[in-house]
Design an enzyme around this catalytic site. Structure first.
Site, PDB file in Angstrom:
ATOM      1  N   ARG A   1      -6.646  -8.416  -2.764  1.00  0.00           N
ATOM      2  CA  ARG A   1      -6.437  -7.799  -1.442  1.00  0.00           C
ATOM      3  C   ARG A   1      -7.436  -8.287  -0.401  1.00  0.00           C
ATOM      4  NH1 ARG A   1      -2.394  -7.627  -4.348  1.00  0.00           N
ATOM      5  NH2 ARG A   1      -1.022  -5.812  -4.339  1.00  0.00           N
TER       6      ARG A   1
ATOM      7  N   ASP B   1      10.765  -5.407   0.447  1.00  0.00           N
ATOM      8  CA  ASP B   1       9.985  -4.495   1.292  1.00  0.00           C
ATOM      9  C   ASP B   1       9.371  -5.200   2.491  1.00  0.00           C
ATOM     10  OD1 ASP B   1      10.648  -2.486  -0.399  1.00  0.00           O
ATOM     11  OD2 ASP B   1       8.779  -2.547  -1.539  1.00  0.00           O
TER      12      ASP B   1
ATOM     13  N   SER C   1       7.432  -2.472 -11.208  1.00  0.00           N
ATOM     14  CA  SER C   1       6.783  -2.989 -10.016  1.00  0.00           C
ATOM     15  C   SER C   1       5.628  -3.866 -10.493  1.00  0.00           C
ATOM     16  CB  SER C   1       6.293  -1.817  -9.159  1.00  0.00           C
ATOM     17  OG  SER C   1       5.209  -2.228  -8.378  1.00  0.00           O
TER      18      SER C   1
ATOM     19  N   ASP D   1      -3.971  -0.148  -2.687  1.00  0.00           N
ATOM     20  CA  ASP D   1      -3.909  -1.382  -1.907  1.00  0.00           C
ATOM     21  C   ASP D   1      -4.057  -1.136  -0.408  1.00  0.00           C
ATOM     22  OD1 ASP D   1      -3.683  -3.011  -4.138  1.00  0.00           O
ATOM     23  OD2 ASP D   1      -1.522  -2.715  -4.248  1.00  0.00           O
TER      24      ASP D   1
HETATM   25  N1  ARG Z   1      -3.541   0.116 -10.144  1.00  0.00           N
HETATM   26  C1  ARG Z   1      -3.845  -1.238  -9.870  1.00  0.00           C
HETATM   27  C2  ARG Z   1      -4.880  -1.342  -8.791  1.00  0.00           C
HETATM   28  O1  ARG Z   1      -5.012  -0.445  -8.031  1.00  0.00           O
HETATM   29  C3  ARG Z   1      -2.632  -2.063  -9.617  1.00  0.00           C
HETATM   30  C4  ARG Z   1      -2.102  -2.105  -8.226  1.00  0.00           C
HETATM   31  C5  ARG Z   1      -0.913  -2.994  -8.130  1.00  0.00           C
HETATM   32  N2  ARG Z   1      -0.397  -3.079  -6.811  1.00  0.00           N
HETATM   33  C6  ARG Z   1       0.898  -3.205  -6.523  1.00  0.00           C
HETATM   34  N3  ARG Z   1       1.220  -3.234  -5.267  1.00  0.00           N
HETATM   35  N4  ARG Z   1       1.825  -3.292  -7.455  1.00  0.00           N
HETATM   36  O2  ARG Z   1      -5.602  -2.282  -8.682  1.00  0.00           O
END
Ligand code: ARG
Length: 400
Positions: free
Chosen positions: A95, A15, A175, A124
């Site tokens: 993040r 990606d 993922s 994210d």
């Molecule tokens: N649901 C979790 C969170 O919001 C996991 C996010 C994982 N992110 C990803 N790009 N796979 O913190």
């Protein structure tokens, strides 16, 4: 005429590799890749080469593990941060760190914008956008994946057309996002909340069947509210998290299955394994109960919950988060001691703790010999504590 520069959060995956090209071709930028390593064990040189191959004019790769542990995981630990009571916020914590490096790279290269590969459905994007805007209000933020909703097949086709290297290894059906504080697994069969996650989803924690029958016993030492040693041996934050995570994972501790509420309103089923975070929070919380006043703990429980939501919702760089951090730092000053835990087949239990300045006083608590508590003092205390209730009850002939 020279082109504007943009710094892209680059993971090395399909990606973000096609994003390098899209930002170059369609948006007209010179793209600088930026990767902050928070413990996902990728080869830094390969990452740089991949970014260049995809068309980046430069690529910054930073080992940010100690920074992540010290500035993000440990503050979260101080707050016993668990979103909705169970998720230690591993992905959420990385993040704002990544955003910090995006901003630094933007300054270094004189970029006018930053970009990330987050989709429009997740948390994210919110975290990246708030973190960048919180630190650098002048920078523009682009999220082409959010604008275009590029499917996996379309991404593959685009990569092939433009000669961008695609991962050769067989694509995992999940993922995954991983760092020192935990691993999140999404997609595929996990999207059916009625089904138990298959073993293939997990990489850091043993199943109930594979975990040893003999429990592991672990002693974690804290100074000023932060973990500093395991079984008496001093360790750096990264080494400590890694060590605790390994022992916990080997004993099947840290698997989490949460029906989660995303910032963007979606209810989703999330699967995590956060062995180190689960054990360290358990230990920290126990030592807090031993070394601080009940009144402080009551207040802090409310603030901890809020702190967790702030992390989840992406408000790391906000005045409220900093104010709560100041509270936690003050609170942490007297948290010192050791907590012993027993780990066995997915469970973790505190079995003992010691602290030089624990508030526990055997002479006051004991029902046995050596009781120094003045029992008669309780009478007047109860009289005053219940004063208004007694009066109300007298007025109304009792509370029915
Ligand atoms: N649901 C979790 C969170 O919001 C996991 C996010 C994982 N992110 C990803 N790009 N796979 O913190």
């Amino acid at each position: 005429m020279s082109r504007n520069k943009i710094v892209l959060a680059y993971s090395g995956g399909l990606d973000t590799s096609i994003l390098v090209r899209i930002l170059t071709e369609d948006y007209g930028y010179d793209v600088i890749g930026c990767h902050a390593d928070v413990g996902e064990s990728k080869d830094h040189e390969k990452l740089k080469a991949k970014a260049r191959q995809a068309g980046a004019v430069a690529c910054e790769v930073v080992d940010a593990k100690e920074e992540f542990a010290r500035d993000f995981c440990f503050p979260a630990l101080q707050a016993n941060a668990l979103y909705q009571g169970v998720y230690p916020l591993s992905a959420a914590l990385s993040r704002p760190l990544i955003a910090r490096h995006l901003v630094a790279a933007a300054r270094k290269h004189g970029a006018t914008a930053v970009a990330h590969g987050a989709t429009g459905k997740g948390n994210d994007q919110v975290r990246f956008d708030f973190a960048v805007k919180g630190m650098a209000p002048d920078l523009k933020i682009l999220a082409p994946q959010r604008e275009r909703n590029i499917s996996r097949d379309a991404a593959m086709a685009y990569a092939e057309k433009h000669g961008i290297e695609v991962p050769t290894s067989k694509k995992s059906p999940f993922s995954i996002d991983e760092n020192l504080w935990g691993r999140s697994i999404e997609g595929g069969v996990l999207e059916d909340p009625s089904q138990e996650p298959p073993e293939a989803a997990f990489a850091w924690t043993k199943s109930f069947a594979d975990a040893p029958n003999e429990p592991a016993v672990l002693k974690i030492g804290f100074e000023k509210g932060l973990p500093v040693s395991v079984d008496g041996k001093k360790l750096s934050p990264v080494a400590l998290i890694t060590k605790v995570g390994k022992i916990a994972g080997d004993n099947g501790v840290g698997r989490i299955d949460l029906m989660e509420d995303r910032v963007v309103g979606i209810k989703s089923r999330e699967t995590y394994e956060c062995p180190a975070a689960v054990v360290l929070i358990t230990a920290h919380q126990d030592l807090e109960r031993f070394t601080t006043l009940g009144d402080s703990l009551r207040m802090k429980a409310t603030l901890d919950k809020r702190y967790s939501e702030i992390i989840y919702d992406g408000f790391w760089y906000s005045p409220l988060r900093l104010a709560l951090q100041a509270f936690n730092d003050e609170h942490a000053k007297t948290i010192e001691g050791e907590v012993t835990l027993k780990l066995c087949k997915g469970s973790v239990r505190v079995i003992g703790r010691t602290a030089k300045h624990g508030i526990y006083n055997h002479a006051l608590a004991t029902y046995g010999e050596g009781d120094k508590f003045d029992h008669r003092a309780a009478e007047g205390f109860i009289q005053l504590l219940g004063l208004q209730l007694y009066e109300f009850s007298r007025q109304h002939g009792g509370v029915k």
